[in-house]
Motif scaffolding. Structure first.
Motif, PDB file in Angstrom:
ATOM      1  N   UNK A   1      47.858 -71.897  48.603  1.00 16.80           N
ATOM      2  CA  UNK A   1      47.254 -72.149  49.916  1.00 16.80           C
ATOM      3  C   UNK A   1      46.091 -71.184  50.178  1.00 16.80           C
ATOM      4  N   UNK A   2      46.182 -70.003  49.621  1.00 19.14           N
ATOM      5  CA  UNK A   2      45.106 -69.025  49.813  1.00 19.14           C
ATOM      6  C   UNK A   2      43.811 -69.514  49.177  1.00 19.14           C
TER       7      UNK A   2
ATOM      8  N   UNK B   1      33.534 -68.515  55.281  1.00 24.30           N
ATOM      9  CA  UNK B   1      32.301 -67.857  54.842  1.00 24.30           C
ATOM     10  C   UNK B   1      32.368 -66.351  55.111  1.00 24.30           C
ATOM     11  N   UNK B   2      33.410 -65.913  55.819  1.00 26.21           N
ATOM     12  CA  UNK B   2      33.600 -64.513  56.178  1.00 26.21           C
ATOM     13  C   UNK B   2      34.054 -63.730  54.940  1.00 26.21           C
ATOM     14  N   UNK B   3      33.180 -62.866  54.448  1.00 23.23           N
ATOM     15  CA  UNK B   3      33.460 -62.132  53.206  1.00 23.23           C
ATOM     16  C   UNK B   3      34.633 -61.152  53.352  1.00 23.23           C
TER      17      UNK B   3
ATOM     18  N   UNK C   1      40.462 -59.934  52.180  1.00 21.87           N
ATOM     19  CA  UNK C   1      41.866 -59.782  52.585  1.00 21.87           C
ATOM     20  C   UNK C   1      42.730 -60.888  51.980  1.00 21.87           C
ATOM     21  N   UNK C   2      42.220 -62.105  51.991  1.00 21.68           N
ATOM     22  CA  UNK C   2      42.959 -63.232  51.410  1.00 21.68           C
ATOM     23  C   UNK C   2      43.151 -63.043  49.907  1.00 21.68           C
ATOM     24  N   UNK C   3      42.119 -62.574  49.228  1.00 25.09           N
ATOM     25  CA  UNK C   3      42.244 -62.327  47.790  1.00 25.09           C
ATOM     26  C   UNK C   3      43.269 -61.237  47.504  1.00 25.09           C
ATOM     27  N   UNK C   4      43.324 -60.211  48.360  1.00 21.96           N
ATOM     28  CA  UNK C   4      44.344 -59.166  48.206  1.00 21.96           C
ATOM     29  C   UNK C   4      45.737 -59.749  48.404  1.00 21.96           C
ATOM     30  N   UNK C   5      45.873 -60.622  49.394  1.00 24.50           N
ATOM     31  CA  UNK C   5      47.160 -61.282  49.628  1.00 24.50           C
ATOM     32  C   UNK C   5      47.546 -62.147  48.432  1.00 24.50           C
TER      33      UNK C   5
ATOM     34  N   UNK D   1      49.668 -56.159  56.236  1.00 26.91           N
ATOM     35  CA  UNK D   1      49.021 -54.841  56.293  1.00 26.91           C
ATOM     36  C   UNK D   1      47.537 -54.917  55.946  1.00 26.91           C
ATOM     37  N   UNK D   2      47.171 -55.776  54.990  1.00 26.25           N
ATOM     38  CA  UNK D   2      45.755 -55.909  54.643  1.00 26.25           C
ATOM     39  C   UNK D   2      44.934 -56.298  55.867  1.00 26.25           C
ATOM     40  N   UNK D   3      45.471 -57.210  56.654  1.00 27.85           N
ATOM     41  CA  UNK D   3      44.744 -57.672  57.840  1.00 27.85           C
ATOM     42  C   UNK D   3      44.755 -56.629  58.945  1.00 27.85           C
ATOM     43  N   UNK D   4      45.861 -55.907  59.101  1.00 28.08           N
ATOM     44  CA  UNK D   4      45.941 -54.871  60.136  1.00 28.08           C
ATOM     45  C   UNK D   4      45.003 -53.707  59.831  1.00 28.08           C
ATOM     46  N   UNK D   5      44.768 -53.445  58.546  1.00 27.97           N
ATOM     47  CA  UNK D   5      43.930 -52.313  58.151  1.00 27.97           C
ATOM     48  C   UNK D   5      42.455 -52.682  58.033  1.00 27.97           C
ATOM     49  N   UNK D   6      42.124 -53.966  58.143  1.00 27.58           N
ATOM     50  CA  UNK D   6      40.716 -54.358  58.023  1.00 27.58           C
ATOM     51  C   UNK D   6      39.954 -53.916  59.263  1.00 27.58           C
ATOM     52  N   UNK D   7      38.669 -53.673  59.071  1.00 24.60           N
ATOM     53  CA  UNK D   7      37.792 -53.241  60.163  1.00 24.60           C
ATOM     54  C   UNK D   7      36.716 -54.296  60.372  1.00 24.60           C
ATOM     55  N   UNK D   8      36.659 -54.946  61.497  1.00 24.96           N
ATOM     56  CA  UNK D   8      37.629 -54.893  62.581  1.00 24.96           C
ATOM     57  C   UNK D   8      38.929 -55.605  62.175  1.00 24.96           C
TER      58      UNK D   8
END
Length: 153
Positions: free
Chosen positions: A57-58, A66-68, A73-77, A118-125
């Motif tokens: 699904x990822x 288009x958001x890099x 984050x998705x690739x990390x997941x 966690x990947x999403x919580x740690x992303x900026x923003x």
């Protein structure tokens, strides 16, 4: 998302069964152990299956954005879900060989849902994860599998 609902239903059932063990789970008979082993196998298979489904699904989510930063984050997941699916399949082999300590360690280390959030919580923003539901269901199944293995041990 119908596939996620099926897993959510099973996860809820597994948690309910484990929260209120029947007398057959309380007995020390080998039949009870075999039943629990079969149940553990099924829960681990379902967790591995949702991990694999999430991995696939990822790909679709990555192709739609288009958001890099979101792609990163998705690739990390996707990476942690790939590892988790492999690890859970190794746990199934350990279960077959009755290597319950190994099985417990493998399931414990397959925490893709937690890591992905966690990947999403740690992303900026900080970004809202599009995988939150899947991550929660995966973690419920993983937790249920750990609980069943604990009962077997």
């Amino acid at each position: 998302m119908a596939i996620v609902s099926r897993y959510a239903l099973f996860a809820a059932f597994a948690v309910a069964v484990l929260s209120h063990p029947s007398s057959s789970h309380d007995s020390a008979g080998s039949n009870s152990s075999a039943d629990l082993s079969g149940f553990a196998r099924r829960v681990i298979e379902l967790a591995a299956s949702i991990g694999s489904d999430t991995f696939r699904a990822i790909d679709e989510l990555v192709s739609e954005t288009k958001d890099e930063e979101l792609k990163a984050d998705l690739n990390s997941c996707q990476t942690v879900y790939g590892i988790a699916s492999y690890t859970l399949n190794k746990a199934l082999l350990g279960l077959k060989n009755k290597s319950y300590v190994q099985v417990k360690n493998l399931i414990g280390s397959a925490d893709a849902g937690v890591k992905c959030e966690d990947f999403f919580k740690k992303s900026k923003p900080v970004k809202q994860s599009p995988l939150t539901k899947r991550n929660a269901i995966f973690e419920q199944l993983r937790s249920a599998a750990l609980s069943v293995v604990d009962l077997i041990m």
